[in-house]
Design an enzyme around this catalytic site. Structure first.
Site, short mmCIF file in Angstrom:
data_model
loop_
_atom_site.label_atom_id
_atom_site.label_comp_id
_atom_site.label_asym_id
_atom_site.label_seq_id
_atom_site.Cartn_x
_atom_site.Cartn_y
_atom_site.Cartn_z
N GLN A 36 0.54 -1.08 0.86
CA GLN A 36 0.05 0.18 0.16
C GLN A 36 1.20 1.28 -0.12
OE1 GLN A 36 -3.16 -0.53 -0.68
NE2 GLN A 36 -2.52 -1.84 -1.11
N GLU A 93 -8.78 1.22 5.36
CA GLU A 93 -9.86 0.90 4.08
C GLU A 93 -9.33 -0.42 3.97
OE1 GLU A 93 -8.85 1.53 -0.63
OE2 GLU A 93 -7.46 2.46 0.93
N HIS A 94 -8.22 -1.51 4.59
CA HIS A 94 -7.96 -2.23 4.67
C HIS A 94 -7.21 -3.08 5.76
CE1 HIS A 94 -6.78 -0.85 0.15
NE2 HIS A 94 -7.54 -1.80 0.11
N HIS A 120 1.54 2.95 -3.42
CA HIS A 120 0.56 3.76 -4.07
C HIS A 120 0.50 5.09 -4.31
CE1 HIS A 120 -2.36 0.48 -5.07
NE2 HIS A 120 -2.46 0.64 -4.33
N HIS A 152 -52.58 18.38 4.59
CA HIS A 152 -52.51 17.27 4.83
C HIS A 152 -53.36 16.38 5.60
CE1 HIS A 152 -48.40 18.07 3.63
NE2 HIS A 152 -48.33 16.90 4.13
N ASP A 183 -7.60 -7.24 -4.10
CA ASP A 183 -7.36 -5.92 -4.69
C ASP A 183 -7.75 -6.74 -6.08
OD1 ASP A 183 -6.66 -3.97 -3.61
OD2 ASP A 183 -4.61 -3.56 -4.23
#
Length: 423
Positions: free
Chosen positions: A251, A319-320, A254, A412, A353
């Site tokens: 990661q 996230e992971h 990235h 109403h 992934d």
């Protein structure tokens, strides 16, 4: 990597809000230009930002056929098998419309309807991401979306990468366009002479793409505002330091803002992982990016127990999340906040992934506290269905009128009263 006690838990949320007003103004200008000038603006921005002059924005069938024939058949088979796995996983997520009746004859229910059209953004320009194609497109296909439009920035040759085109064809995309950046988001949101307007836009991109998605929300729907990637590993003394280091770096490569975190009950393991990260970093082609991510957002936390470790993970809401302990399944129930959870030492993050079948478009920047991975529900909408019976209105009409008058909405109440008067 820094080894710290958990008392020094830092805020790892690095949201897309970290941008300058100059970037937002540039995005607003691009969106307005696309809205008013349509294709003309798209051609201009593609030449300015991507450095290529196009004669046509849409990918042709010849380009798709050439892309598929240019790839090694073994790679086509791998993409196809990954697509099958992703399709199988997402088929399990499909919802059906449902209805029930009460004794008084009232019918209530929920009608599930796929969206008419969806735009899938695939990052590109300097790299190819066929996995992003599969993850964005296949849930939409499973949901029953009729029109799926793919956009991605072209390379210097004026084409999309062969792997992207092949993956799109395998996933079932019929229309693809060679446009990227904020201008592509504008085209999908507003429509142009060539690009159809879509009801929802999904897919990750750079800061300009993220800001553009934020700006067009309301004109159409979006999946999420994606921040930098992040991984957390929860481990005990039985974990393999080499495996953990490799996964943290998967990661970190990235983006310089990616986060890589180890939470462990073992200081010895933490030290081993820190050494391994430094050793493996030296061999990475993208080591400069990974090194900055590890330096700025890489940390090892030592906790007293796995229960405390789970609490730390829930605060981070990564996230992971990888759980590498003697009994990873036993900890699953303690995890409340994580985008994707990988159990055991063979469940490396890249498995998710690319190939396992789960979706890799995941909530980042702590948003796993309240949001989910991209899924089939993201491509459908639900309508409430109500058929009230005469008997039910007789029994409950006065209560409904009273409730309406409680809120000061006389019209109403009278809409109910007029029916009661006829009985």
């Amino acid at each position: 990597m820094k080894i710290q006690p958990v008392t020094e838990l830092k805020n790892l949320v690095r949201s897309v809000e970290q941008n300058t007003e100059k970037q937002r103004k540039a995005v607003l200008d691009i969106l307005q230009n696309v809205k008013t000038k349509g294709d003309e603006a798209l051609f201009e921005y593609t030449e300015t930002f991507d450095g290529v002059s196009l004669s046509s924005l849409e990918v042709t069938m010849n380009e798709i056929d050439e892309a598929i024939s240019s790839l090694d058949p073994k790679l086509i088979d791998i993409i196809s098998e990954a697509a099958d796995n992703i399709r199988e996983y997402h088929e399990k997520q499909r919802r059906q419309s449902w209805f029930f009746t009460r004794e008084d004859g009232t019918l209530l229910g929920q009608k599930v309807t796929p969206l008419d059209s969806v735009g899938v953004y695939v990052p590109g320009g300097t790299a190819a991401y066929p996995s992003s194609v599969l993850m964005g497109v296949i849930p939409a296909v499973v949901a029953g979306v009729e029109e799926i439009v793919l956009v991605s920035p072209p390379g210097k040759d004026g084409k999309l990468p062969s792997a992207v085109l092949a993956a799109a064809s395998i996933a079932g995309v019929k229309r693809m366009f060679k446009i990227g950046g904020a201008q592509a988001i504008g085209a999908l949101a507003y429509g142009t002479e060539s690009v159809p307007k879509t009801d929802k836009i999904v897919g990750p991109g750079n800061i300009f793409v993220a800001l553009a998605k934020r700006e067009v929300f309301g004109v159409c729907d979006i999946d999420m505002i994606a921040g930098p990637s992040e991984i957390a590993v929860l481990a005990d003394e039985t974990a393999n330091a080499r495996y953990i280091a490799a996964d943290l770096l998967s990661q970190a490569e990235h983006d310089p803002r990616s986060a890589a975190v180890l939470v462990t009950t073992s200081k010895v393991l933490g030290e081993e992982v820190a050494t391994e990260v430094e050793s493996q970093l030296a061999e990475l082609p993208r080591k400069d990016i990974a090194m900055k991510a590890i330096r700025d957002h890489g940390v090892i936390y030592i906790v007293n127990s796995l229960e405390e470790g789970a609490d730390v993970i829930n605060q981070i809401a990564p996230e992971h999340l990888e759980i590498m302990t003697k009994d990873p399944m036993g900890l699953l129930g303690k995890i409340k906040h994580a985008g994707a959870i990988f159990l055991g030492e063979y469940s490396s993050e890249p498995v998710g992934d690319y190939f396992a079948g789960s979706n890799h478009v995941l909530p980042t920047s702590g948003t796993a506290r309240f949001s989910s991975p991209l899924n089939v529900d993201d491509f459908t909408k639900k309508s409430s269905v109500i058929r009230y019976s005469e008997q039910a209105l007789k029994e409950n009409g006065e209560k409904i009128s009273a409730f309406a008058r409680l809120e000061g909405l006389e019209a109403h109440a009278r809409a109910i009263d007029v029916r009661l008067e006829d009985k």
